[in-house]
Design an enzyme around this catalytic site. Structure first.
Site, short mmCIF file in Angstrom:
data_model
loop_
_atom_site.label_atom_id
_atom_site.label_comp_id
_atom_site.label_asym_id
_atom_site.label_seq_id
_atom_site.Cartn_x
_atom_site.Cartn_y
_atom_site.Cartn_z
N GLU A 23 0.80 -1.22 0.00
CA GLU A 23 0.00 0.00 0.00
C GLU A 23 0.83 1.27 0.00
OE1 GLU A 23 -2.76 -0.21 3.30
OE2 GLU A 23 -4.19 -1.27 2.03
N GLU A 26 -7.01 -7.55 -0.53
CA GLU A 26 -7.52 -7.50 0.85
C GLU A 26 -8.99 -7.13 0.86
OE1 GLU A 26 -5.35 -5.11 3.67
OE2 GLU A 26 -3.42 -5.82 2.92
C1 GAL Z 1 -4.44 -2.54 5.18
C2 GAL Z 1 -3.06 -3.14 5.32
C3 GAL Z 1 -3.11 -4.44 6.13
C4 GAL Z 1 -3.91 -4.23 7.37
C5 GAL Z 1 -5.29 -3.73 7.03
C6 GAL Z 1 -6.17 -3.47 8.21
O1 GAL Z 1 -4.37 -1.21 4.85
O2 GAL Z 1 -2.49 -3.41 4.07
O3 GAL Z 1 -1.80 -4.84 6.42
O4 GAL Z 1 -3.25 -3.32 8.17
O5 GAL Z 1 -5.18 -2.51 6.36
O6 GAL Z 1 -6.35 -4.60 8.95
#
Ligand code: GAL
Length: 770
Positions: free
Chosen positions: A181, A250
């Site tokens: 990110e 994600e």
């Molecule tokens: C994203 C990040 C993950 C985790 C998630 C929240 O932005 O890439 O590593 O932190 O948010 O759980």
């Protein structure tokens, strides 16, 4: 193709004894292709250090049974390289064993090396020694940083290559990730940020892993990096290159938890909606973050203030139990999506907009078509007329019709059981009702009365610099000699501390003058307490405590920790205020507490330290720390994390020792061991579905409620509706389910009779006791 592979492996076998053939992972604008086949890939994040190696096969197997194709994990740099060039891959840090377990279960792997990972992990996965190197700046074109990042990344890649775990070598890893990110923060780094991400791409590419590299949330990802999306919904996402498939790394199944906040919850319907919508709109790779969240053992929780539990409301709960209905409802979705793989990855896509946020997307190949009907209106249901038939699509839902005729899945209609988990007291006969406790005080004489530390500096330093983050605890101590005539000496005196310590305990001449806990987000504060100072030597001892270092944001590594100062003694004589600045004083520092140094938590600690036997059986065990304040907990010498005021763990059978370090004060008499198990299961299933009821390996003991018609209420409070079938649903369910570990019920009028329920779709509501 299969024949060719067989031939290759046969030749291989003849020549070298045995060998695996390479899998070619590639991509086009539509999908990741594996050996030339475009794939629909469903993946789930499981982070190996957040569970134990004993749990891995079961977690991954449950992932496979839940319809996943792949398991994704980050790699945790600070855990593997706690001291520069000293590595640790033991126990739950055994990355290779974890990757092999994925392979053994026949799943693909997605390796997100980072090595910045965020992940609510301490310091985002960066070692604190890295920050303390001269001239260091993270995540930019800083030579020292790039050298270290390259060193670690190369080492991981080499380890994985040595075991032949990349698909290009015959292993199961199909994708690798560099950075994480960075696009969210690149703006703060100016031109250097752009140069850095280009460097990351070149560096990754030079490692020659033979599978595609991804970069998440990186709109300007340099080619050939594949940019992917992270978020609650990614259906609007378009990759920056038409030759990059639409990928979602994600999909947040829930959220992480902060101390003092509620357990996060994301509804099953909404997760399913987001996934179905993504596939409606051309997506082909989707990963759940998290599929199993697990536990932040020891000091791995980031923050500040991330809790020890990282349950995440994921499809598998912290202990590895199925989180129902999330697990089952998504499993059904995966099965439907897989059944449409060919059309989804080869079909022509055409979408018709019906207004009011309703749309139909048809995927067509020569062999047939598959349809998605989407309704993005949050409140009103939509009726879609398609090929002469009308379909009702509930608000905020997607219906899937693999043959464009019959709806086989709707994201808002849950036909999976809900499991209600209960924490039961231990049933072992010889278990005492309350645990017997013995205790020892922390030895603080040297710090409180003598201000004695390990190092001395004429300045107040950031806690990370002094302690290298070896402990949550750092003592800041100074001795102030006051002459009898010193103007600061007065009746009303106080100590004023400018601090960023998450928690602070202050002592003057051995007296505890007060403590402070920073509210989340308010970590810069002034703490002031009345204190008594005497002519002569006065010892000030301040215990600064961190509760997880930051893990997110541009320049997060520079956020101060500890007592940054200034520190003043204030004297008041009438209207006159006298201020003595102690900031440049001689400060003594001591990292950690003596109980930790002396390893009082180890199983071999003195015999006066006795634990009590833990519950029998193999259900996950919770240690409920009712009545306690804040501290650290160990089971059999393993640091299972911070508590503030509750924590969780699994315990072996036999003798177990629970050691707690309590820093505020509390009463351990209420602490108890309990097991986590399914208490009851409920379902509210639409007609024409098959209901699967299961008590997770235990027999169903009774049916508490069952009605087929239009029952009302929720799990635990179901009620019969205005219409009900003539056959007794309770009897049918009791006959077919009680005494069994699992039963399958055909929810149909043939089975239960045909109640007249008007327009309402008939449903079967059941509550069963495990
Ligand atoms: C994203 C990040 C993950 C985790 C998630 C929240 O932005 O890439 O590593 O932190 O948010 O759980």
């Amino acid at each position: 193709m299969i024949f060719l592979k067989f031939l290759l492996s046969f030749l291989c076998f003849l020549l070298v004894g045995s060998c695996a053939y390479a899998t070619i992972v590639s991509h086009d604008g539509r999908a990741i292709t594996i050996d030339g086949h475009r794939r629909v890939l469903l993946s789930g994040s499981i982070h190996y250090p957040r569970s134990t190696p004993e749990m891995w096969p079961d977690l991954i197997k449950k992932g496979r049974e839940g319809g996943l194709d792949a398991i994704e994990t980050y790699v945790f740099w600070n855990a593997h390289e706690p001291t520069r060039r000293q590595y640790d891959f033991s126990g739950n840090l055994d990355l290779i064993r974890f990757l092999k377990t994925i392979q053994d279960q026949g799943l693909y792997g997605v390796l997100r090396i980072g090595p910045y990972v965020c992940a609510e992990w301490n310091y985002g996965g960066f070692p604190v020694w890295l920050h303390n190197m001269p001239g260091m700046e993270f995540r930019t074109t800083n030579t020292a940083f790039m050298n270290e990042m390259q060193n670690f990344t190369t080492m991981i890649v080499d380890m994985v290559k040595k075991e032949k775990l990349f698909a290009s070598q015959g292993g199961s890893i199909i994708l690798a990730q560099i950075e994480n990110e960075y696009g969210n923060v690149i703006g703060s780094y100016g031109e250097a940020g752009k140069a850095y991400i280009q460097w990351c791409a070149n560096m990754a590419q030079s490692l020659d892993v033979g599978v595609p590299w991804i970069m998440c949330q990186q709109d300007d990802a340099p080619q050939p990096m594949l940019n992917t999306c992270n978020g609650w919904y990614c259906d609007n996402f378009e990759p920056n290159n038409p030759n990059t498939p639409k990928m979602w790394t994600e999909n947040w199944t829930g959220w992480f938890k902060n101390w003092g906040s509620k357990d996060p919850h994301r509804t099953t319907e909404d997760v399913a909606f987001a996934v179905a919508r993504f596939f409606q709109r051309g997506g082909t790779f989707q990963n759940y973050y998290m599929y199993h969240g697990g536990t932040n053992f020891d000091r791995t929780a980031g923050g500040p203030y991330i809790t020890t539990t990282y349950d995440y409301d994921a499809p598998l709960d912290e202990f590895g139990n199925l989180n129902q209905p999330k697990y089952g409802h998504l499993k059904q979705l995966h099965d439907v999506l897989h059944s449409m793989e060919k059309t989804l990855t080869h079909g022509n896509i055409s979408t018709t907009d019906f207004g009011n946020f309703a749309s139909a997307t048809v995927y067509t190949t020569e062999e047939g078509s598959s349809c998605f009907f989407g309704n993005v209106n949050e409140t009103s249901d939509a009726t879609i007329n398609f090929n002469g038939t009308s379909y009702v699509v509930p608000a905020w839902s997607v219906s899937i019709l693999p043959d464009c005729k019959t709806e086989t899945y709707n994201t808002a209609k849950i036909n999976t059981q809900t499991s209600v988990m209960v924490k039961k007291p231990n049933e072992a006969e010889d278990e005492p009702v309350t645990l017997k406790w013995s205790w020892r005080p922390e030895n603080v004489d040297n710090v409180l009365l003598k201000g004695k530390g390990e190092s001395t500096m004429s300045q107040l330093f950031d806690q990370k610099i002094v302690s290298n983050d070896q402990s949550d605890y750092l003592w800041y101590m100074t001795t102030v000699n006051l002459k009898e005539q010193d103007p600061v000496l007065s009746k009303n005196m106080s100590l004023r501390i400018n601090s960023t310590a998450h928690v602070l305990h202050a002592f003057v001449n051995g007296e505890h003058i007060g403590n402070y806990r920073a509210d989340s987000g308010k970590f810069h504060y002034v703490f002031e307490q009345d204190a008594k100072f005497n002519p002569g030597a006065n010892v000030i001892s301040l215990l600064s405590i961190t509760v997880g270092l930051p893990n997110y944001g541009a320049f997060f590594e520079t956020v101060p920790a500890g007592i940054t100062g200034p520190v003043f003694i204030i004297g008041r004589n009438g209207d006159e205020t006298v201020v003595k600045d102690l900031s440049a004083h001689k400060w003594n520092y001591k990292t950690g507490l003596s109980g930790f140094d002396n390893q009082l938590f180890s199983s071999e600690s003195p015999s006066t330290w006795s634990g009590e036997s833990a519950p029998l059986g193999n259900e996950p065990v919770v240690v409920d720390l009712l009545g306690l304040g804040k501290g650290t907990a160990w089971i059999n010498g393993n640091n299972i994390g911070r508590y503030w005021p509750a924590f969780l763990s699994s315990v072996d059978e036999g003798d177990n020792t629970l050691v707690l370090f309590e820093e505020i004060g509390g009463n351990p008499s209420l602490v108890n061991f309990r097991t986590v198990t399914v208490g009851s299961v409920c379902a509210n299933v639409y007609e024409k579905n098959v209901l699967e009821l299961s008590c997770n390996g235990k027999p169903i003991s009774a049916i508490k409620f069952a009605s087929f018609g239009n029952p009302g209420g929720n799990c635990g409070s179901f009620e019969k509706g205005t219409c009900e079938a003539n056959k007794d649903a309770m009897d049918i369910l009791t006959d077919e389910c009680v005494g069994k570990e699992m039963c399958f019920i055909d929810v149909s009028t043939e089975k239960f009779g045909a109640p007249e329920c008007g327009d309402a779709i008939r449903r079967l509501a059941v509550e069963a006791i495990c």
